[in-house]
Motif scaffolding. Sequence first.
Motif, mmCIF file in Angstrom:
data_model
loop_
_atom_site.group_PDB
_atom_site.id
_atom_site.type_symbol
_atom_site.label_atom_id
_atom_site.label_comp_id
_atom_site.label_asym_id
_atom_site.label_seq_id
_atom_site.Cartn_x
_atom_site.Cartn_y
_atom_site.Cartn_z
ATOM 1 N N MET A 57 62.529 30.478 91.188
ATOM 2 C CA MET A 57 62.826 31.911 91.106
ATOM 3 C C MET A 57 61.729 32.733 91.781
ATOM 4 S SD MET A 57 63.781 34.083 87.747
ATOM 5 C CE MET A 57 64.333 35.760 87.850
ATOM 6 N N GLY A 58 60.485 32.356 91.563
ATOM 7 C CA GLY A 58 59.382 33.076 92.193
ATOM 8 C C GLY A 58 59.366 32.926 93.700
ATOM 9 N N LEU A 59 59.608 31.704 94.192
ATOM 10 C CA LEU A 59 59.594 31.492 95.642
ATOM 11 C C LEU A 59 60.782 32.158 96.323
ATOM 12 C CD1 LEU A 59 58.426 27.758 95.818
ATOM 13 C CD2 LEU A 59 57.090 29.828 96.270
ATOM 14 N N VAL A 60 61.952 32.075 95.718
ATOM 15 C CA VAL A 60 63.124 32.738 96.292
ATOM 16 C C VAL A 60 62.941 34.252 96.243
ATOM 17 C CG1 VAL A 60 65.607 33.138 95.972
ATOM 18 C CG2 VAL A 60 64.696 30.832 95.828
ATOM 19 N N GLY A 61 62.286 34.746 95.207
ATOM 20 C CA GLY A 61 62.042 36.181 95.078
ATOM 21 C C GLY A 61 61.182 36.740 96.200
ATOM 22 N N PHE A 62 60.348 35.912 96.823
ATOM 23 C CA PHE A 62 59.562 36.381 97.960
ATOM 24 C C PHE A 62 60.462 36.671 99.165
ATOM 25 C CE2 PHE A 62 55.862 34.213 95.891
ATOM 26 C CZ PHE A 62 55.061 35.325 95.785
ATOM 27 N N VAL A 63 61.606 35.993 99.217
ATOM 28 C CA VAL A 63 62.508 36.148 100.360
ATOM 29 C C VAL A 63 63.630 37.143 100.054
ATOM 30 C CG1 VAL A 63 64.053 34.888 101.914
ATOM 31 C CG2 VAL A 63 62.005 33.778 101.052
ATOM 32 N N VAL A 64 64.185 37.058 98.840
ATOM 33 C CA VAL A 64 65.305 37.909 98.439
ATOM 34 C C VAL A 64 64.797 38.915 97.408
ATOM 35 C CG1 VAL A 64 67.612 37.929 97.423
ATOM 36 C CG2 VAL A 64 66.883 35.969 98.792
ATOM 37 N N ASP A 65 64.873 40.200 97.747
ATOM 38 C CA ASP A 65 64.350 41.249 96.858
ATOM 39 C C ASP A 65 65.067 41.303 95.518
ATOM 40 O OD1 ASP A 65 62.405 42.107 98.513
ATOM 41 O OD2 ASP A 65 63.479 43.851 99.276
ATOM 42 N N ASN A 66 66.373 41.172 95.525
ATOM 43 C CA ASN A 66 67.169 41.415 94.333
ATOM 44 C C ASN A 66 67.795 40.117 93.825
ATOM 45 O OD1 ASN A 66 68.298 42.981 92.376
ATOM 46 N ND2 ASN A 66 70.028 43.643 93.608
ATOM 47 N N PHE A 67 67.023 39.060 93.746
ATOM 48 C CA PHE A 67 67.531 37.753 93.323
ATOM 49 C C PHE A 67 67.959 37.810 91.865
ATOM 50 C CE2 PHE A 67 66.655 33.294 91.888
ATOM 51 C CZ PHE A 67 67.729 32.718 92.539
ATOM 52 N N LEU A 68 69.195 37.463 91.592
ATOM 53 C CA LEU A 68 69.810 37.496 90.258
ATOM 54 C C LEU A 68 69.809 38.898 89.647
ATOM 55 C CD1 LEU A 68 68.330 34.246 88.645
ATOM 56 C CD2 LEU A 68 70.597 34.546 89.627
#
Length: 175
Positions: A57-68
């Motif tokens: 979740m943290g790594l994807v959050g660096f790429v996607v601002d509004n993850f989940l």
Amino acid sequence: MELEKEPRKPTPPRTTPQEPSPPSKIYRAQPTETFLPIQRRYAQEVCVVMGIALVVMGLVGFVVDNFLGAHLSYTHNAIHVASGALSLWFGFDSALSAKRFSYIFGTIYGVLGILGFLFGSLGIPSIGSLVEDRYLWKPIPNVLELGTIDHSLHILFGVVFLLGATLTFKRYKKI
């Protein structure tokens, strides 16, 4: 007339094979593998699974601002990666340390989620999705902002960690 007595010679043992007697009990083949019960805790599995989830979740959050739907800033993502790494560390350590970590971390996440609902107010975040949020809480404005989805996820994480700390099960180990 006297009979002379010869010394008696011992009789030699019989050399003919004897048939085995039928068994009185039924013998079953023993398994070739032995299983020993070991007491393990869900805390270790929970720490590993939740650690992986938090790091992803943290790594994807660096790429996607509004993850989940969460308000993920760089600070929030770094916290997720660090807490996920800690969770993995304790998950691969002993059952006792995983249990302690799960109690502490579950309490922190649960309280953080509850505080978010208590102190959150209607507002528009400056991070992530710029949609009005009913329970927006800005502990550090423009750096760390938490919304309704964040609070719900934090409470969910807290409950999972606390359940992992309290539940036990038996697992069998092959030796």
